[in-house]
Write an enzyme that holds these catalytic residues in place. Structure first.
Site, short mmCIF file in Angstrom:
data_model
loop_
_atom_site.label_atom_id
_atom_site.label_comp_id
_atom_site.label_asym_id
_atom_site.label_seq_id
_atom_site.Cartn_x
_atom_site.Cartn_y
_atom_site.Cartn_z
N ASP B 37 0.81 -1.22 0.00
CA ASP B 37 0.00 0.00 0.00
C ASP B 37 0.85 1.27 0.00
OD1 ASP B 37 -2.43 -1.13 0.06
OD2 ASP B 37 -2.83 -0.77 2.19
N LYS B 59 -3.18 3.36 -2.43
CA LYS B 59 -4.43 4.11 -2.45
C LYS B 59 -4.21 5.46 -1.82
CE LYS B 59 -7.01 0.09 -1.16
NZ LYS B 59 -7.86 -0.42 -0.09
N MET B 173 -8.17 8.61 9.35
CA MET B 173 -8.63 9.12 8.06
C MET B 173 -9.70 10.20 8.22
SD MET B 173 -8.85 5.41 6.11
CE MET B 173 -9.42 4.55 7.59
#
Lengths: 265, 265
Positions: B37, B59, B173
């Site tokens: 990732d 991502k 996030m």
């Protein structure tokens, strides 16, 4: 006067020595003295060099052989002798480890403290059982709560807030109070059928699991007579138990993002 | 036909390579291919042998270069070729990692999956900042929540349940939605003065911190212009920032179990 030694508060993780961090292993190899808890497994203690001095300060529930202030005194005393001290604690020192209390006392004594995080029991048990702590459509978050109350006092928790079906609830040290905990969660609105996974000695060769629901957990746990620590995972994610590990059973299968899933364990 | 290879879902931890587990390091050394990732740090990628094939599937928020189903397809394809596959994910694969979605797809394809937990960002940031996630008298538990909503949808969280002053709240996030999050928490009863610590690039050499409160977090964060991941720790424990690390300042000091503490950072 000697320069004081450094103190490291080191998370030992959930039991499997493979789940120690690289940093924890290095510190255990360099420390002059290791002060360790009951929850630190024998396998992990075996990694410590034979020449290193070991001080056990194990705590069992309702039985504190070495009181917290005495542990703090030992750490300070050792560091002031100039020793590098590893304070090895089960799990993560900053998740129910009382690590910050020890660190504050050390800082008060003018000592330098460094914290090394560890894999917490919830994470270790999640990995071995294949039950994720969060999962799209099943749990948008996870909550770690202690089920242990101070001597003789009732457990005071925000039951309404805890009874959230969209959050995975993980209870540490909950064995003694599990009857009360499950009853309060049901009274606050969680379904009696909410799945519960109790994991005993998670991540160790003696790991055992009990899958049940909120309504039956207390009764079923009584029957199992687990010895050693038990972690409770409560919530829809528990229905994924068996989905990842046993790949021979292809159907019925869980669709990601489906709120309700079938159990086939 | 070849025997399929094994797939390991490996937690890379929060960024510092020292916080990888022993097991993660071993698997990274043995894997034929590592699928990683964006959140996996350069320092960690450097630990992987040069002969190992690397497949980035990074991502970024609102930008998915490799869709989840394509990642799953790559993992299955590689394993069916007989390769040992390490799927390396930031943090812990079972805490907001979508790890279980990948694992379920792999299990559906008849492949064997093993999960290796990692230090989650909350734990890494807690250790470096000296802010514990739980602490007697300040926080009886900790809750991990994602502040990321699916494309364009409003953030649906149990705000009343989240507004518990006795629980440390950690938002992953959450940068995009922090204005909404802080407003909702205040509307649900948390004090405007509840301390908030935003940690940018936690545990890495570029770690930066912003200490503020719920009322001002959105405005202050705008000013900082952090790049890279930001973690928010919300709750009384944030007042312990600076208490552990700077041992030269002896007073005023925090008494363990005191609900309110002075800030002197």
């Amino acid at each position: 006067m000697k320069n004081p030694g450094r103190v490291f508060l080191v998370g030992a993780g959930p039991g499997d020595p493979d789940l120690l961090t690289v940093k924890a292993v290095r510190i255990l190899n360099q420390a002059d003295v290791v002060v360790y808890d009951r929850l630190v497994s024998t396998e992990i203690r075996k990694l410590i060099p034979e020449t290193t001095r070991l001080i056990p300060v194990g705590k069992a529930p309702n039985c504190h052989p070495v009181p917290q202030h005495e542990i703090n005194r030992i750490l300070i005393h050792e560091a002031l002798q100039g020793h590098t001290v590893a304070r090895l604690k089960g799990g993560d020192p900053f998740v129910f480890g009382r690590g910050a209390e020890e660190a504050l006392d050390l800082a008060c004594a003018g000592l330098s403290v460094e914290v090394v995080p560890g894999i917490s029991a919830a994470q270790g048990c999640s990995a071995t059982t294949g039950v994720p702590l969060t999962h799209r459509g099943l749990a948008s978050g996870v909550r770690f709560v202690t089920g242990h109350s101070r001597e003789g006092r009732p457990l005071e928790l925000d039951w309404d807030g805890l009874a959230d079906p969209d959050t995975t609830l993980v209870i540490y040290m909950g064995t003694t109070n599990i009857k009360n905990i499950s009853a309060q969660l049901i009274a606050s609105g969680l379904s009696r059928r909410t799945p519960v996974l109790a994991i005993n000695n998670g991540t160790t060769p003696s790991e055992r699991r009990l899958k049940t629901d909120l309504n039956s957990i207390a009764e079923n746990l009584d029957r199992e007579q687990f010895s050693g620590p038990v972690l409770f995972i409560i919530g829809r994610v528990v229905n994924l138990l068996g989905s990842l590990n046993d790949h021979r059973r292809r159907t019925p299968f869980v669709q990601p993002s489906t709120p309700q899933v079938d159990i086939y364990v």
